[in-house]
Scaffold this active site. Structure first.
Site, PDB file in Angstrom:
ATOM      1  N   ASP A  72      -1.162  -0.737   6.191  1.00  0.00           N
ATOM      2  CA  ASP A  72      -1.301  -0.248   7.819  1.00  0.00           C
ATOM      3  C   ASP A  72      -2.783   0.213   7.499  1.00  0.00           C
ATOM      4  O   ASP A  72      -3.644   0.407   9.467  1.00  0.00           O
ATOM      5  CB  ASP A  72      -0.902   1.685   7.645  1.00  0.00           C
ATOM      6  CG  ASP A  72      -1.765   2.230   6.415  1.00  0.00           C
ATOM      7  OD1 ASP A  72      -2.310   1.920   4.990  1.00  0.00           O
ATOM      8  OD2 ASP A  72      -2.363   3.404   6.906  1.00  0.00           O
TER       9      ASP A  72
ATOM     10  N   ASP B 220       0.461  -0.899  -0.119  1.00  0.00           N
ATOM     11  CA  ASP B 220       0.470   0.064  -0.313  1.00  0.00           C
ATOM     12  C   ASP B 220       1.377   1.552  -0.024  1.00  0.00           C
ATOM     13  O   ASP B 220       1.974   1.233  -0.048  1.00  0.00           O
ATOM     14  CB  ASP B 220      -0.832  -0.324   1.129  1.00  0.00           C
ATOM     15  CG  ASP B 220      -1.671   0.771   1.043  1.00  0.00           C
ATOM     16  OD1 ASP B 220      -2.599   1.312   0.872  1.00  0.00           O
ATOM     17  OD2 ASP B 220      -1.988   2.141   1.983  1.00  0.00           O
TER      18      ASP B 220
ATOM     19  N   ASP C 279      -0.155   5.030   1.032  1.00  0.00           N
ATOM     20  CA  ASP C 279      -0.649   6.467   1.426  1.00  0.00           C
ATOM     21  C   ASP C 279      -0.776   5.391   3.437  1.00  0.00           C
ATOM     22  O   ASP C 279      -1.497   4.571   3.379  1.00  0.00           O
ATOM     23  CB  ASP C 279      -1.856   6.766   1.812  1.00  0.00           C
ATOM     24  CG  ASP C 279      -1.648   7.638   1.035  1.00  0.00           C
ATOM     25  OD1 ASP C 279      -1.124   8.451   0.515  1.00  0.00           O
ATOM     26  OD2 ASP C 279      -3.334   7.185  -0.525  1.00  0.00           O
TER      27      ASP C 279
END
Length: 343
Positions: free
Chosen positions: A226, A27, A29
């Site tokens: 995250d 991922d 961001d």
């Protein structure tokens, strides 16, 4: 442990993760960058993983930017990337649409340039108005300047009975100034106006995993993210292992409360976790040990004893919390235990 079982504790790995897996599906961001700037240790960790032979692919639910723009941004941050290394939810939804419409079909595109490029890549023609004779509606994140009129166009077309697709339904998106409404919030506007339900492509749903595997050719991938409800659940749905890094939106308390589909295989502070093995969490009667820590349940609270790396303490707490959640115990107070770790 297989994703088909309720994971009761984080797994261990004697081998560094960049050696145990051939491809990291990362991922962006909250993992590689935040607010446009590289997260601490990200650049060096990814360089070391790449030098060790690991393929790095960047998988994002953000449909606004094109793969070329994302690759250029990563390269500027010190993470060399090619457009082919980037997989977006725009690409996943474009494939989903193309599987159901003939080549050359018109599609009302409610989103940014990334969505339009992905649709053209699949032989579809993006149009701007519900009056342009579209065969379907596709909605993707269009940035903070998208006007209310674009949602109206989508609603007009969907209410006429056209198939409706969404790149993803993330309600929020992180930015330099904080958390802003994401594509999911925009999708809700059209849903409320029409009463319809879109077909969704992005994480955590299977079309995004399919797109990623098709584009990367990964044989032994590991998802790195995250967010529990997109990255980790997406890995669970795809039947692959995952690494949660604590540099983004998920905190320790949320991790302890995670249901089985949101439980990562591994947990680490940041992307340095790709370069190391992961310590084993071992059960001992009703307690769980990791490093110098022992976690157990006392009454209605999680308790933690020992000392050492705070992350090992968190891993032990996860094992205890997840095991007792599986036994029907919920709502355990973890405040005191987490405070002792000072994560």
């Amino acid at each position: 442990m297989s994703h088909q079982q309720d994971r009761v504790r984080p797994s261990g790995s004697a081998t560094a993760l960049n050696e145990a897996y051939d491809t990291a599906l990362l991922d962006l961001d909250g993992v590689v960058y935040a607010g446009g700037e590289a997260i601490v240790h990200a650049v060096d960790s990814l360089a070391a993983a790449r030098a060790g032979g690991m393929h790095l692919a960047y998988v994002t639910n953000n449909a606004l930017r094109t793969p070329d723009a994302v690759a250029e941004h990563l390269t500027e941050l010190g993470v060399p990337a090619e457009p082919s290394d980037v997989i977006t939810s725009a690409q996943a939804v474009a494939r989903l649409v193309a599987d159901q419409l003939p080549s050359g079909a018109r599609v009302l595109a409610i989103g940014g340039e990334g969505l339009r490029v992905a649709l053209r890549e699949r032989g579809l023609e993006p149009v701007e108005s519900a009056d342009d004779d579209p065969a379907a509606v596709v909605q993707g994140y269009g940035g903070p300047d998208m006007t209310w009129g674009r949602f109206a166009e989508a609603s007009y077309a969907v209410r006429r009975g056209l198939p409706w697709f969404a790149s993803n339904t993330d309600l929020t998106i992180p930015g330099a100034r904080g958390i802003a409404p994401g594509n999911g919030a925009a999708v809700e506007v059209v849903r409320i106006a029409t009463g319809a339900e879109p077909q969704v492509a992005g994480k955590p749903l299977p079309p995004m995993h399919r797109e990623t595997v098709l584009r990367t050719g990964a044989q032994r991938p590991i998802v790195v993210g995250d967010r529990l409800d997109t990255d980790i659940e997406g890995a669970f749905n795809g039947g692959v292992d995952s690494l949660l890094v604590l540099t983004g939106v998920t905190d320790a308390a949320q991790l302890l409360a995670a249901p089985p589909e949101h439980r990562p295989t591994y947990v680490d502070r940041d992307l340095r976790g790709l370069l190391t093995g992961q310590p084993e969490v071992t059960p001992d009667m009703d307690a769980y040990r990791c490093g110098g820590w022992t976690a157990l349940v006392r009454g209605d609270a999680l308790a933690l004893e020992g000392e050492g790396d705070a992350l090992d303490g968190l891993r032990a707490l996860c094992a205890a919390a997840w095991a007792f959640a599986g036994a029907g115990v919920c709502g355990l107070d973890a405040g005191k235990a987490l405070a002792s770790l000072q994560l």
